[in-house]
Every structure is written in C-alpha cells, then in structure tokens.
Design an enzyme around this catalytic site. Sequence first.
Site, short mmCIF file in Angstrom:
data_model
loop_
_atom_site.label_atom_id
_atom_site.label_comp_id
_atom_site.label_asym_id
_atom_site.label_seq_id
_atom_site.Cartn_x
_atom_site.Cartn_y
_atom_site.Cartn_z
CB SER A 1 9.48 -54.59 -10.33
OG SER A 1 9.52 -55.90 -9.85
CG ASP B 1 8.84 -57.17 -5.24
OD1 ASP B 1 9.57 -57.63 -6.15
OD2 ASP B 1 7.78 -56.54 -5.48
#
EC number: 5.4.2.10
Length: 449
Positions: free
Chosen positions: A104, A247
């Site tokens: 991430s 995301d």
Amino acid sequence: MLMGRQFFGTDGIRGKTNAGVMTAATAMKVGQAAGTRFMRGSHQHRVVIGKDTRLSGYMLENALVAGFTSVGMDVILLGPLPTPAVALLTRELRADVGVMISASHNPYEDNGIKLFGPDGFKLSDEDELAIEAMLAQDLPLAPSDSIGRARRIEDARGRYIHAVKSALPHDVRFDGLKIVVDCANGAAYQVAPSAVWELGAEVIAVGVSPNGKNINDRCGSTHLDLVKETVVASGADIGIALDGDADRLIVVDEQGETVDGDQLMALIGTQMAARGQLRGGAIVATVMSNLGLERYLAAQGLDLIRAKVGDRYVLEAMKAGGYNVGGEQSGHMILLDHGTTGDGTVAALQVLAALVQSGKKASELLHLFDPVPQLLKNVRFAGGKPLDDPHVQAAIADAEAQLAGRGRLVIRPSGTEPVIRVMAEGDDAAKVEAVVDAICDAVKEAAHA
C-alpha cells in the site's frame, strides 16, 4: 497485528522483504495454504494475482505461482494493477481466490500479500486463521499430472478501465477539465490517467515512472507536495493523488489545498442522498473521522456510523448495516455499488463528475464543512499496559469531562507497535491540546513507573 497471529495483520501479511515473514519461502507457503483452503468443488480451480510496482513484486509473484500451482491451482497473472482491480477480476474471471502483492502506502522495502475470496471481498478472520494454521503444516501436493498452469492475460488493464468508467452515467464527460493525476509511481500508473483521459479531460500525469524503488517516494496520497505544486504551476482545475496500490484517494483543489477523506465522504454521500441512492441514510467512517463531518451530515439529516480504524472494519460495518458508502479520513473510499473494496480511481471519478455537474471551482465545491480542531499524538512505551494505570485512567476521565458535549476523545493502542495513540478534537483548540498533553504525560509516567 491481530492477537495470536504471526503472519496476518489487519490488512493481510505485510513486512520488510527478505526479512521476517515477507520472504519468498513464506509467499510460496501462503500460495500452497490458500490454494488448499479454496480448493472447493470439482471444477478446475484458479487464482488471479496482481501486484504493485515494487522491486520485490517479481520475487513474491513467482513464489506465489510456485505455491498455487504445486497444489493444483491454475494461476492468472494480471501484472501491475490496483488492489480493487484484483478484487474485480477475481469475480469476473470466476476465480476461487485473488491475491494482491502490495504494501500500500509503505516504502518500497516493504511488501505484503492481500487475499480475496471468490466474492471479491477480503478474507474473513475465519479464513485467515485457517490459512495461518496451515502455514506450519506439510500440505499435500498435487500429483504430477495435476500441477497447475500459469498464464498472463494482456487485457486486464482495459477490463478495469472499462469497469471504473461504468461507475458513471454514460452522459458524463470531463471535457474542458485540466486534471493532475498522481499515481505514486504505483499500481495505477497506467490505468488511472487513462481512465480520466478517456472521459475527455486534459491529464497531467505525475508519479507514473516506476522503477521498483520509487513507489510512494515523495509522491502520492501520503506526500502531497508534488501534486499540489503541479496543480498550482499548471493552472489545473483539480488534482487527485492515489497511494501505492490505489485503494485510497486524497484530492487537491485548484488553489493547492488538501481535501481529505472526510470531505470526500461528505460530498459523495450527500450527492448520493440527493439522488436517492444512499442506503441506510448514513455513511460509515472510523473513530478518527472529524466531528465536523458528523455535524455536517446531521444537518443534512444523515447519520455517521463509526467503526474501528482500518478499512476492513469499515467494510464489516457497511455490510452488517446495509450501507453503501464508507471510508477513512486517510482516503480509503468504499463505494459498494461499484466494488468490494476501497477504490481511489472510482472515488476520484465520482468527485470529478460532481465538479463537472456543479459548474463550481473545486475550492467552492469540496470544502463542505470546517473541521473542528483535532490533535493526534503517539506515545511509545517499552512494555506493560499503561492504559490500565489508575493515573492514566484518571487523566482520561478528566479529559472526557472537559470535552463533554463539545468534543471527542479517542485513545487506542496501535495494532502493530508498542504505541498508544491519543486523539482529541473539540471546538476549543487550546483545550484539545491541553487534554492530549495531559494524557500523554500520564501514559509516559505510567510506562516508566
């Protein structure tokens, strides 16, 4: 990490590569365990695997392929794609399991493995615990004639771009908009600028030259200087910044001012409510979302449901209550009408559509409420349980009394390190700072007692 777990934390398995749990050997074992766990029914089983742009992605991808094929599961390789694209294509390709290789917003030295079930949702605690237990076992391998095959599909990016554009009405176009798109040198470096350009905008793409080591490096949603400077210097209408696996989303208006996840949830939620599309009359956020958001929604006749920090907990609350909009202040946006996990690109397109339809400047449209003063401090401790100390509990009780009716207090231990996080917010900034400092001092004293 969650209690009793050696590998899985709050968002899959994550760590520094070639150290601890994040090795090729672990990845191969995860492939064998997850493959065995999801080998259900008599059909030929398959897994889809995507990744971001980290150097270690090649190593972990090959190790996972070896693990899955060794237990008889076929592998479809997607290449670099956002996490939500893996969730989508797990369902589209009728796969039994999906894997995203990403850490991430972390630096390139870290990597991680996120797993999705056949429904495209992240795995349940039950499935993660079962896979964790299997990592310590010798698992049965497939007979020689039943070893899985691997193939790479070339149109995965196009499939995802089509899906995110389909989240908008067909008559929405971005003609005349100049948009800066910062992809953090990460997973969306090809798909996000393409999706925005295909809808008619002039796109200035930054953070789109990954070299394996520059993911999230002074760019993306956690380092906004690049997108802010580019928006202002180019005279762009708006900037959108994604993180390494795309995301989460942070927006920058035409003046270079930050628009965080709370403001984006307020915009998307109220616009959907006006169209009769917001289910449950509420938005799901976390305990960290600003009190200003809660008050703004209340003035619109909407509720704010608070979950624990972490997009998995937001999603759990959304599914349990039948809500379709949720997210985090940090930029995770979960729009269940359009996907099963946070999707920065889908959320960005919703914001851009609202900008076009309003005819306003981003600075007028996107700052829907004034956040109340909020302060977060972290206190590191060597051991023990400082929050059980009577002096700490007395400081917390005193702070709650001072903030009663005009603020909030959130105190929580970190799930991954020996840190107590102390957050307070309220209308009086000086009082907020005073109560946070008082609690932090009490925790420090207790930690050294």
